[in-house]
Each structure stands twice: as C-alpha cells, then as structure tokens.
Design an enzyme around this catalytic site. Structure first.
Site, PDB file in Angstrom:
ATOM      1  N   GLU A   1      20.783  -8.220 -12.736  1.00 39.50           N
ATOM      2  CA  GLU A   1      21.430  -9.529 -12.584  1.00 39.50           C
ATOM      3  C   GLU A   1      22.169  -9.955 -13.856  1.00 39.50           C
ATOM      4  O   GLU A   1      22.547 -11.107 -13.991  1.00 39.50           O
ATOM      5  CB  GLU A   1      20.392 -10.587 -12.175  1.00 39.50           C
ATOM      6  CG  GLU A   1      19.883 -10.367 -10.750  1.00 39.50           C
ATOM      7  CD  GLU A   1      18.926 -11.456 -10.258  1.00 39.50           C
ATOM      8  OE1 GLU A   1      18.776 -11.563  -9.038  1.00 39.50           O
ATOM      9  OE2 GLU A   1      18.324 -12.183 -11.080  1.00 39.50           O
TER      10      GLU A   1
ATOM     11  N   SER B   1       5.382  -4.971   3.535  1.00 38.97           N
ATOM     12  CA  SER B   1       3.997  -5.003   4.043  1.00 38.97           C
ATOM     13  C   SER B   1       3.405  -3.599   4.211  1.00 38.97           C
ATOM     14  O   SER B   1       2.214  -3.449   4.465  1.00 38.97           O
ATOM     15  CB  SER B   1       3.946  -5.745   5.371  1.00 38.97           C
ATOM     16  OG  SER B   1       4.789  -5.093   6.285  1.00 38.97           O
TER      17      SER B   1
ATOM     18  N   THR C   1       0.580 -13.315  -3.976  1.00 40.84           N
ATOM     19  CA  THR C   1       1.866 -14.030  -3.984  1.00 40.84           C
ATOM     20  C   THR C   1       2.364 -14.314  -2.565  1.00 40.84           C
ATOM     21  O   THR C   1       2.872 -15.404  -2.288  1.00 40.84           O
ATOM     22  CB  THR C   1       2.913 -13.197  -4.765  1.00 40.84           C
ATOM     23  OG1 THR C   1       2.437 -13.025  -6.086  1.00 40.84           O
ATOM     24  CG2 THR C   1       4.264 -13.867  -4.796  1.00 40.84           C
TER      25      THR C   1
ATOM     26  N   GLY D   1       6.588 -20.464  -2.137  1.00 35.72           N
ATOM     27  CA  GLY D   1       7.311 -20.647  -3.385  1.00 35.72           C
ATOM     28  C   GLY D   1       7.640 -19.338  -4.091  1.00 35.72           C
ATOM     29  O   GLY D   1       7.282 -18.255  -3.614  1.00 35.72           O
TER      30      GLY D   1
ATOM     31  N   THR E   1       8.955   0.325  -3.294  1.00 36.45           N
ATOM     32  CA  THR E   1       8.131  -0.678  -2.608  1.00 36.45           C
ATOM     33  C   THR E   1       8.630  -0.818  -1.170  1.00 36.45           C
ATOM     34  O   THR E   1       9.825  -0.716  -0.893  1.00 36.45           O
ATOM     35  CB  THR E   1       8.121  -2.040  -3.338  1.00 36.45           C
ATOM     36  OG1 THR E   1       9.431  -2.593  -3.296  1.00 36.45           O
ATOM     37  CG2 THR E   1       7.652  -1.909  -4.776  1.00 36.45           C
TER      38      THR E   1
ATOM     39  N   ASN F   1      11.419 -14.420 -13.620  1.00 42.84           N
ATOM     40  CA  ASN F   1      10.240 -14.278 -12.740  1.00 42.84           C
ATOM     41  C   ASN F   1       9.359 -13.113 -13.179  1.00 42.84           C
ATOM     42  O   ASN F   1       8.126 -13.207 -13.164  1.00 42.84           O
ATOM     43  CB  ASN F   1      10.669 -14.020 -11.294  1.00 42.84           C
ATOM     44  CG  ASN F   1      11.104 -15.289 -10.592  1.00 42.84           C
ATOM     45  OD1 ASN F   1      10.954 -16.381 -11.131  1.00 42.84           O
ATOM     46  ND2 ASN F   1      11.645 -15.142  -9.398  1.00 42.84           N
TER      47      ASN F   1
ATOM     48  N   ALA G   1       9.170 -13.485  -4.354  1.00 45.32           N
ATOM     49  CA  ALA G   1       8.543 -13.103  -5.637  1.00 45.32           C
ATOM     50  C   ALA G   1       7.472 -12.015  -5.509  1.00 45.32           C
ATOM     51  O   ALA G   1       6.817 -11.679  -6.493  1.00 45.32           O
ATOM     52  CB  ALA G   1       7.987 -14.303  -6.393  1.00 45.32           C
ATOM     53  N   ALA G   2       7.335 -11.430  -4.307  1.00 43.37           N
ATOM     54  CA  ALA G   2       6.367 -10.326  -4.150  1.00 43.37           C
ATOM     55  C   ALA G   2       6.751  -9.156  -5.058  1.00 43.37           C
ATOM     56  O   ALA G   2       5.913  -8.604  -5.770  1.00 43.37           O
ATOM     57  CB  ALA G   2       6.312  -9.861  -2.701  1.00 43.37           C
ATOM     58  N   GLY G   3       8.038  -8.804  -5.016  1.00 44.59           N
ATOM     59  CA  GLY G   3       8.506  -7.679  -5.822  1.00 44.59           C
ATOM     60  C   GLY G   3       8.352  -7.968  -7.314  1.00 44.59           C
ATOM     61  O   GLY G   3       7.952  -7.096  -8.097  1.00 44.59           O
ATOM     62  N   ASP G   4       8.674  -9.191  -7.728  1.00 43.95           N
ATOM     63  CA  ASP G   4       8.560  -9.550  -9.153  1.00 43.95           C
ATOM     64  C   ASP G   4       7.101  -9.509  -9.607  1.00 43.95           C
ATOM     65  O   ASP G   4       6.797  -9.069 -10.718  1.00 43.95           O
ATOM     66  CB  ASP G   4       9.153 -10.944  -9.397  1.00 43.95           C
ATOM     67  CG  ASP G   4      10.654 -10.981  -9.092  1.00 43.95           C
ATOM     68  OD1 ASP G   4      11.307  -9.932  -9.224  1.00 43.95           O
ATOM     69  OD2 ASP G   4      11.160 -12.058  -8.730  1.00 43.95           O
TER      70      ASP G   4
ATOM     71  N   ASP H   1       4.963 -16.423   2.724  1.00 44.90           N
ATOM     72  CA  ASP H   1       6.272 -16.463   2.060  1.00 44.90           C
ATOM     73  C   ASP H   1       6.300 -15.299   1.063  1.00 44.90           C
ATOM     74  O   ASP H   1       5.562 -15.309   0.079  1.00 44.90           O
ATOM     75  CB  ASP H   1       6.412 -17.824   1.344  1.00 44.90           C
ATOM     76  CG  ASP H   1       7.689 -17.934   0.525  1.00 44.90           C
ATOM     77  OD1 ASP H   1       8.480 -16.970   0.500  1.00 44.90           O
ATOM     78  OD2 ASP H   1       7.888 -18.991  -0.103  1.00 44.90           O
TER      79      ASP H   1
HETATM   80  N1  ATP Z   1       3.410  -8.940   3.951  1.00 45.87           N
HETATM   81  C1  ATP Z   1       2.820  -8.397   2.877  1.00 45.87           C
HETATM   82  N2  ATP Z   1       1.475  -8.254   2.839  1.00 45.87           N
HETATM   83  C2  ATP Z   1       0.844  -7.721   1.753  1.00 45.87           C
HETATM   84  N3  ATP Z   1       1.508  -7.285   0.666  1.00 45.87           N
HETATM   85  C3  ATP Z   1       2.862  -7.384   0.650  1.00 45.87           C
HETATM   86  C4  ATP Z   1       3.586  -7.958   1.757  1.00 45.87           C
HETATM   87  N4  ATP Z   1       4.904  -7.931   1.439  1.00 45.87           N
HETATM   88  C5  ATP Z   1       4.997  -7.377   0.209  1.00 45.87           C
HETATM   89  N5  ATP Z   1       3.780  -7.040  -0.262  1.00 45.87           N
HETATM   90  C6  ATP Z   1       3.464  -6.375  -1.541  1.00 45.87           C
HETATM   91  O1  ATP Z   1       4.494  -6.650  -2.462  1.00 45.87           O
HETATM   92  C7  ATP Z   1       5.131  -5.435  -2.882  1.00 45.87           C
HETATM   93  C8  ATP Z   1       6.600  -5.690  -3.097  1.00 45.87           C
HETATM   94  O2  ATP Z   1       7.176  -6.160  -1.901  1.00 45.87           O
HETATM   95  P1  ATP Z   1       8.637  -5.768  -1.406  1.00 45.87           P
HETATM   96  O3  ATP Z   1       8.732  -4.310  -1.179  1.00 45.87           O
HETATM   97  O4  ATP Z   1       8.959  -6.658  -0.245  1.00 45.87           O
HETATM   98  O5  ATP Z   1       9.517  -6.117  -2.691  1.00 45.87           O
HETATM   99  P2  ATP Z   1      10.915  -6.884  -2.806  1.00 45.87           P
HETATM  100  O6  ATP Z   1      11.775  -6.543  -1.629  1.00 45.87           O
HETATM  101  O7  ATP Z   1      11.434  -6.609  -4.163  1.00 45.87           O
HETATM  102  O8  ATP Z   1      10.386  -8.377  -2.682  1.00 45.87           O
HETATM  103  P3  ATP Z   1      11.074  -9.785  -3.001  1.00 45.87           P
HETATM  104  O9  ATP Z   1      12.542  -9.537  -3.197  1.00 45.87           O
HETATM  105  O10 ATP Z   1      10.737 -10.601  -1.780  1.00 45.87           O
HETATM  106  O11 ATP Z   1      10.373 -10.275  -4.211  1.00 45.87           O
HETATM  107  C9  ATP Z   1       4.806  -4.411  -1.799  1.00 45.87           C
HETATM  108  O12 ATP Z   1       4.806  -3.105  -2.336  1.00 45.87           O
HETATM  109  C10 ATP Z   1       3.426  -4.851  -1.339  1.00 45.87           C
HETATM  110  O13 ATP Z   1       2.415  -4.295  -2.155  1.00 45.87           O
HETATM  111  K     K Z   2       5.594 -16.524  -2.418  1.00 43.80           K
END
Ligand code: ATP
Ligand code: K
Length: 315
Positions: A148, A234, A294, A299, A231, A47, A261-264, A258
């Site tokens: 991983e 939100s 994202t 997805g 991170t 990802n 993949a926000a973190g990726d 959803d």
């Molecule tokens: N609800 C949201 N609205 C806007 N931006 C968001 C939101 N959630 C996450 N983000 C953005 O995505 C970044 C990474 O999200 P998060 O800290 O949840 O990472 P993660 O836990 O590794 O995510 P995941 O495992 O779901 O891919 C955040 O720093 C933020 O900028």
């Molecule tokens: K998504």
C-alpha cells in the site's frame, strides 16, 4: 531473554465509515443512519504493527512502525492510537500540507460496501524516505512489508534488508504481479488465495486446500528464500518451505462475525513468534488461533486480540 526488533514499513489510513439505508443519488443530500458514523485507524501497515505489538510479550519484543501521515487530526489520532498499543512511532513522518490516507466507506443496510481511497501522505514514502531508514532496517530482526506504499520503495526496502541480512515478510496486498528482482529478497511470502493467484498470473483460479501445494511450489520457484504461506480464509492456511516441509494449518471452527483484519492478525502473530525462532508450524498455529479471535469480533484494528487474551484462552 533476547529482545527482538520488528519493523513495519507501510500504510496508515483513517477509515471514515457511514452507515445508511441506501446511497444518495448524484446531487442528492440525505441523512445516514442516526449514530451511523464512526472513524477507525487502519491501513495494512498500521494494522499489522498493532497486531505484532498486541500479540507479543512486551518484555521481549519491540515494534516500530514507519511510514507517513498528513498534518491533520487523522494523523494525530493514528499516532496516538499506535502509542497506546506500545508501537514505537518515532519513525513516522508527518508531511506538512498533506492529508493523511483515508478510506471513505459507505455501508448500506443490505451489507453492500462502497469504498473510496485517498492515499494522501502514504504516497510520500518514496525511495529517499526508505534510504533514510537503512540503520533502522539494519538493526531489525524482521521487516514486514505490504503493497500500500509505492512499489519502488518496497523494492528499495527489500534490497536494504538483503544487504544487512534481515529477514523480510511480504504480504503482497493489494494484489499485483511482482518481479523476481523483488521476490528473491523475500524470506516469507504471505498472500491470501486471491493474491497468490494474481502473483502466478491466474487471477480466475485461486488455490484451494487441495491444490495449494502446487501454487506454493510455483511461488517458491519465483525466488522466495524461506517459505510461502497461503492463507485460505475459513479453510486456514497452507505452507511450504524451501527445504520441502509443508502442511495445511486448519482454521479454528468458530462463528465468524466480521473477518476484517483476520489477515493482519495472522501476520502479526506469525511474525512475533517466528522472530523468536519458534518453529514455523507452531508459529502458524499461533497465527490461526489469534485470527480466529479477530473474526469473532466486529471491527478492524480494535478486534485484534492481545497476548493476554490468548494466554487466558489457553489457560
Ligand atoms: N471464518 C474464519 N474462521 C476461523 N478463522 C478464520 C476465518 N477467516 C479467516 N480466518 C483465519 O484468518 C487467516 C487469514 O484470513 P484470510 O485468508 O481471509 O486473510 P485475508 O484475506 O488477508 O483477510 P482480511 O483481508 O479480511 O484481513 C486464515 O488463515 C484463518 O486462519
Ligand atoms: K474483525
């Protein structure tokens, strides 16, 4: 224009997702939702490689994914998908008589997920596999790692990167505590709030925007070379550098559908920007902007935006 080479060493998994009203009991066979099954390429390594590739300007960035897949249709499918995203798959090994990594995901209509993982070929990323990558690591501008694949392999990779003065970005997921021996070779540590808390031995008390600096300071003190970026979903992200610069990067206010993949996406966007020597804060703002797209799409890898999507939004 200087071309940058970004290498991602990590996991490749196929997600097998089944939607159902409720789960069958032991010994029971039942139908899931009609048309409720789909597959999707995943694994944090793959990802993040897709995220770097989509969020880079293809004329100035080359992305290479390395790791292992099994000798099966899932492996073939994952390689095909990565190639479509312009990720170089030449250093992915196909392991004979092994299955690819899979995640079997059952999603009940009340939204509850049950996930069973099989690491499969990802377990074949051993120390000798990483040693054979030395030249590739040497010619990279940035090496991206997650957790991983077997930990000794991650350790070996950071040592080789250090030997050749290549920057390392570590996304310490899934969360475990890590040795100073490993962290001392990491340039950018990018945990989410839960991973930051586990690294510091306080899993019950993850950081918030208000106290993230204390956590970042403690993580920097564990030996991180350039910056810690935590991170916060939100709430955005908080960063602090070895030189003392720090700031909160707010998330964009959007309607999240959803967050998979926000973190990726965040890591991919940050990596391509920082590899081109753009300022850290600007790179993190680009990351926040990208991951906000994202979370508005359903997805995993398929929800990661492209460089053109971002250009269109900025226009
Ligand atoms: N609800 C949201 N609205 C806007 N931006 C968001 C939101 N959630 C996450 N983000 C953005 O995505 C970044 C990474 O999200 P998060 O800290 O949840 O990472 P993660 O836990 O590794 O995510 P995941 O495992 O779901 O891919 C955040 O720093 C933020 O900028
Ligand atoms: K998504």
């Amino acid at each position: 224009m200087t071309t940058r080479n970004i290498l991602v060493l990590g996991s490749l998994n196929m997600d097998l997702v089944m939607q159902t009203k409720f789960c069958p009991a032991g010994g029971q066979t039942m139908h899931g939702e009609p048309d409720g099954f789909h597959t999707g390429a995943g694994g944090k390594g793959a990802n993040q490689a897709v995220a770097v590739a989509r969020l880079s300007n293809p004329s100035d960035t080359r992305v290479c994914m390395t790791g292992c897949v099994g000798e099966d249709v899932f492996g073939q499918d994952m390689l095909r998908g990565l190639k479509q995203d312009n990720v170089d798959v030449g250093a992915i090994k196909i392991i004979p008589n092994k299955s690819s990594g899979v995640a079997m995901i059952i999603v009940e209509s009340n939204g509850e997920n049950r996930i069973l993982l099989s690491e499969g070929a990802n377990s074949c990323v051993d120390i000798s596999f990483v040693e054979a990558l030395e030249e590739k690591i040497q010619h990279s501008d940035l090496l991206i790692l997650q957790l991983e694949i077997p930990l000794p392999s991650v350790q070996k990779a950071v040592e080789l990167a250090h030997k050749h003065q290549v920057d390392v970005l570590l996304n310490p997921a899934p969360a475990i505590s890590l040795s100073a021996e490993l962290l001392q070779h990491v340039s950018y540590l990018v945990p989410n709030e839960h991973e930051a808390a586990v690294l510091l031995g306080c899993p019950e008390t993850p950081p918030t925007v208000q106290n993230a600096e204390v956590y970042a300071d403690k993580l920097l003190a564990m030996g991180i070379r350039k910056a810690v970026i935590i991170t916060l979903g939100s709430e955005g992200a908080f960063y602090k550098t070895k030189t003392g610069e720090s700031a909160h990067i707010p998330a964009r206010k959007v309607q999240a559908i959803d967050t998979t993949a926000a973190g990726d996406t965040f890591i991919g966007a940050f990596s391509t920007s920082i590899s081109h020597d753009r300022p850290l804060k600007e790179s993190l703002q680009f990351a926040a902007q990208s991951s906000a797209i994202t979370v508005q799409r359903k997805g995993a890898a398929n929800s990661i935006p492209t460089y053109t999507d971002i250009q269109n939004i900025l226009r």
